[in-house]
Design a protein around this motif. Structure first.
Motif, mmCIF file in Angstrom:
data_model
loop_
_atom_site.group_PDB
_atom_site.id
_atom_site.type_symbol
_atom_site.label_atom_id
_atom_site.label_comp_id
_atom_site.label_asym_id
_atom_site.label_seq_id
_atom_site.Cartn_x
_atom_site.Cartn_y
_atom_site.Cartn_z
ATOM 1 N N UNK A 473 0.817 -1.213 0.000
ATOM 2 C CA UNK A 473 0.000 0.000 0.000
ATOM 3 C C UNK A 473 0.843 1.252 0.000
ATOM 4 N N UNK A 474 2.019 1.201 -0.614
ATOM 5 C CA UNK A 474 2.975 2.293 -0.509
ATOM 6 C C UNK A 474 3.093 3.066 -1.814
ATOM 7 N N UNK A 475 3.630 4.267 -1.725
ATOM 8 C CA UNK A 475 3.665 5.137 -2.885
ATOM 9 C C UNK A 475 4.772 6.170 -2.738
ATOM 10 N N UNK A 476 5.130 6.761 -3.849
ATOM 11 C CA UNK A 476 6.097 7.857 -3.897
ATOM 12 C C UNK A 476 5.314 9.164 -3.911
ATOM 13 N N UNK A 477 5.736 10.132 -3.137
ATOM 14 C CA UNK A 477 5.031 11.416 -3.038
ATOM 15 C C UNK A 477 5.753 12.463 -3.879
ATOM 16 N N UNK A 478 5.106 13.042 -4.902
ATOM 17 C CA UNK A 478 5.729 14.139 -5.650
ATOM 18 C C UNK A 478 6.098 15.284 -4.718
#
Length: 691
Positions: A473-478
């Motif tokens: 459930x992870x992501x990269x944040x701009x």
């Protein structure tokens, strides 16, 4: 495939009564469960043409009959034929929009639907992941393929599952080759109105809407999204180009609104009455003896006239304290992954009255705003919550109704009493240890539905890639996604959000912010009333971490930042040493933090808590577990006291800069922030609780 799915279906049917009893007190009718047949979702619809041909027609108009015939994992909420016809007729009969009569339909009936309407209807009934009845039974907010939410609840009379408070699931858990289908008795309708436009459709908010209009706020609550994001193009070992990185930032609002009935119960029968009430509450809030510190410190004069559109007018202030500048559905007021049974459940929400907070608490399954309990977060009992003799309820709080009125850009939540930022809020409600999960002070992450996003949703978004990182459930944040997050060195700062909802991590609420690279960035801290506080950071130590230097300032500009404390080595995990004699284990305090396993101590760690505090450290919390271990007993879960100083209500920023710039694989980890007022950490009668 067939055998596995069949067995899972049988287990689901057998376990459903047990699971539902665990999840809620109401009963869901299990006779509506369906037995697996080996069909795709599209097969299921076609093979029951007499029930679903109308909905399937809409799917076929946009090519989604083919999508639901293919491999994947989907959820389909399928309205039966009569429900579709009733809805299509209502669209054609709707003449409220003079610029688009009949909602753009060219004729009555299915053939009169535009492709755009077919797309909106179809995608609002489809999910990228599989959601079963047991998942929905506790109430949840589900993001659809349309990007709009569905909210689930249990009908208080029938005990059956409801979608958006009006559509019953008549047959649930039809488990199929490529997902699950639930039959519903009403088409799910989407509001295309902004906050004020939707409120206009609800006659119970006439006075509140008049006030929104008179103050001009009705015309300002219009934001929906922010584009032009600076997308990261460098990926470390934490995933690959398939990692989810949002390319649009969703914006919106949450309004807590008194109905006309509530206002009239408080002697308010008109806009003028409401303005007079607001004057009584706010006219002296910024005087020398007032309680609104931000206005007083900045010499902002409160206006009591009829210049309602000025932000410092009492009526305008009254309304702004009712509005959050981000989207919070009813079911996402709280996140309680791994909470212990005695943990209090609460959050702090920042409002559009500048730099003010409200508290939302869960008590007995109901949600209350600004509930005030004396000596909260203090205790007179070792290892327990405070006794009722020192912890009494001064204000029950304002009940949030479960109506969950959804708009195009947010929610309206009816409340049952007058909501104000009066003296008792900063001096009573908020005069306690204030704990903020990392995502709670990044509004855009909440508006975009990214906080604690589950792995199945992320997997669907990234096209099925499910590695150990993106799969959690992870992501990269701009770097420019969040207004209150400032990155100083572009691609050298890689910021990730780890939802952690399927992981066993030593994290409050399961999630965390993690950073790699030669990082240098800052957050705006949540606003707190004037006072002397300990500022603390909760984190999980391990050998993959690095060293970080803290800075504080009253703006994100580097010139305002001053270094605070010595660098924190997040790699150091306290030792768990002890000596054993005569069957008694005596802990040896860790040389750096003073940490010991408190369960080996007769006083449950009270004395060693004080020793750690003197060194600038605190144990983890009794309020959540790390696997089978309470966080307080895990040596890697720590709180660092960053500083002890006066904070003023207003802008306060904290900067994090690596002191190991040449080692770009080390990690910075942030779990939560605490502001602990002097009333709590320096109380002469009681001690801060361990929760």
């Amino acid at each position: 495939m067939f055998m596995i799915k069949s067995v899972s279906k049988v287990l689901m049917i057998v376990m459903m009564p047990v699971l539902l009893c665990i999840g809620c007190t109401e009963h869901i009718d299990e006779s509506n469960l369906y037995t697996f047949t080996g069909e795709t979702i599209e097969d299921f619809l076609v093979n029951r043409d007499d029930q679903y041909s109308n909905f399937n027609y809409i799917l076929s108009r946009i090519g989604y009959d083919k999508v639901l015939s293919a491999y994947g994992t989907y959820t389909c909420f399928a309205p039966h034929n009569d429900a579709v016809i009733a809805y299509v007729d209502s669209l054609y009969d709707d003449m409220s929009n003079k610029e688009l009569p009949h909602n753009g339909m060219t004729s009555r009936g299915l053939e009169g639907l535009t492709d755009s309407l077919c797309r909106d209807i179809a995608l609002f009934h489809l999910l990228y992941s599989e959601v079963l009845g047991v998942d929905m039974s506790n109430g949840m907010t589900i993001n659809t393929m349309l990007g709009r939410d569905i909210n689930t609840s249990i009908d208080s009379i029938s005990g059956e599952l409801l979608l958006n408070n009006y559509s019953f699931i008549t047959t649930m858990d039809n488990e199929l080759e490529n997902g699950v289908l639930h039959e519903i008795d009403h088409v799910l309708t989407r509001s295309n109105n902004l906050i004020a436009g939707e409120m206009e459709k609800h006659s119970e908010f006439k006075i509140f809407l008049q006030a929104l209009t008179a103050t001009g706020l009705a015309d300002t609550l219009t934001k929906q999204e922010r584009t032009g994001l600076i997308m990261p193009h460098k990926y470390s070992g934490k995933g690959n180009s398939k990692m989810y990185t949002p390319d649009v930032c969703k914006l919106g609002y949450t309004v807590f609104a008194e109905t006309d009935e509530v206002l009239k119960a408080n002697g308010i029968n008109s806009l003028d009455d409401l303005a007079a009430y607001a004057k009584r509450v706010y006219e002296n809030c910024a005087t020398s003896s007032g309680w609104y510190d931000y206005y007083r410190n900045n010499h902002i004069q409160v206006s009591t006239g009829n210049d309602y559109q000025k932000s410092n007018n009492v009526l305008n202030m009254f309304l702004r304290y009712h509005i959050l500048g981000y989207i919070v559905p009813y079911t996402k007021m709280f996140y309680t992954k791994d909470y212990t049974s005695k943990a209090q459940v609460y959050e702090y929400l920042e409002t559009m009255l500048p730099y003010t907070l409200m508290k939302v608490s869960r008590v007995g399954g109901k949600y209350y705003l600004n509930r005030w309990v004396t000596n909260n977060t203090l205790t007179d009992r070792v290892g327990e919550m405070a006794s009722s003799s020192i912890s009494t309820v001064k204000r029950d709080g304002i009940l949030i109704e479960r109506d969950n009125i959804q708009t195009l850009n947010g929610y309206i939540h009816p409340i049952n009493d007058m909501l104000v930022y009066d003296y008792d809020v900063p001096h009573g409600v908020l005069n306690e240890r204030l704990r903020f999960d990392d995502l709670s002070f990044l509004p855009e992450m909440m508006s975009s539905g990214l906080r604690c996003k589950n792995p199945a949703e992320v997997k669907a978004i990234v096209g099925g890639v499910y590695d150990t990182f993106a799969g959690s459930g992870n992501m990269r944040i701009p770097e420019n996604f969040c207004e209150y997050l400032k990155v100083y060195n572009g691609d050298n700062t890689e910021i990730y959000y780890l939802g952690g909802q399927d992981c066993t991590w030593a994290n409050f609420q399961g999630d965390e912010i993690l950073c790699q690279g030669a990082y240098d960035f800052s957050f705006r801290l949540p606003p707190v009333p004037d006072g002397t506080y300990e500022l603390r950071m909760g984190y999980s130590a391990n050998g993959n971490r690095g060293m970080v230097q803290f800075y504080l300032g009253n703006s994100p500009t580097l010139g305002s930042m001053q270094a605070i404390d010595i660098p924190l080595d997040m790699r150091h995990v306290p030792s768990d040493d002890y000596v054993s004699s005569g069957g008694v284990q005596t802990p040896i305090p860790d040389a750096i933090t003073g940490w010991t396993l408190y369960t080996r101590e007769d006083d449950q760690g009270v004395a060693s808590d004080a020793d750690m505090h003197n060194l600038g450290w605190m144990r983890g919390l009794l309020s959540f577990n790390y696997g089978n271990t309470v966080s307080r007993a895990y040596p890697g879960n720590l709180r660092r006291i960053i500083t002890k100083r006066q904070f003023l209500q207003g802008e306060n920023w904290i900067r994090f800069k690596t002191v190991l710039p040449n080692n770009t694989t080390t990690e910075f980890h942030l779990d939560y922030i605490e502001f602990c007022p002097e009333f709590v950490y320096n109380n002469t009668q009681y001690v801060e609780d361990m929760y």
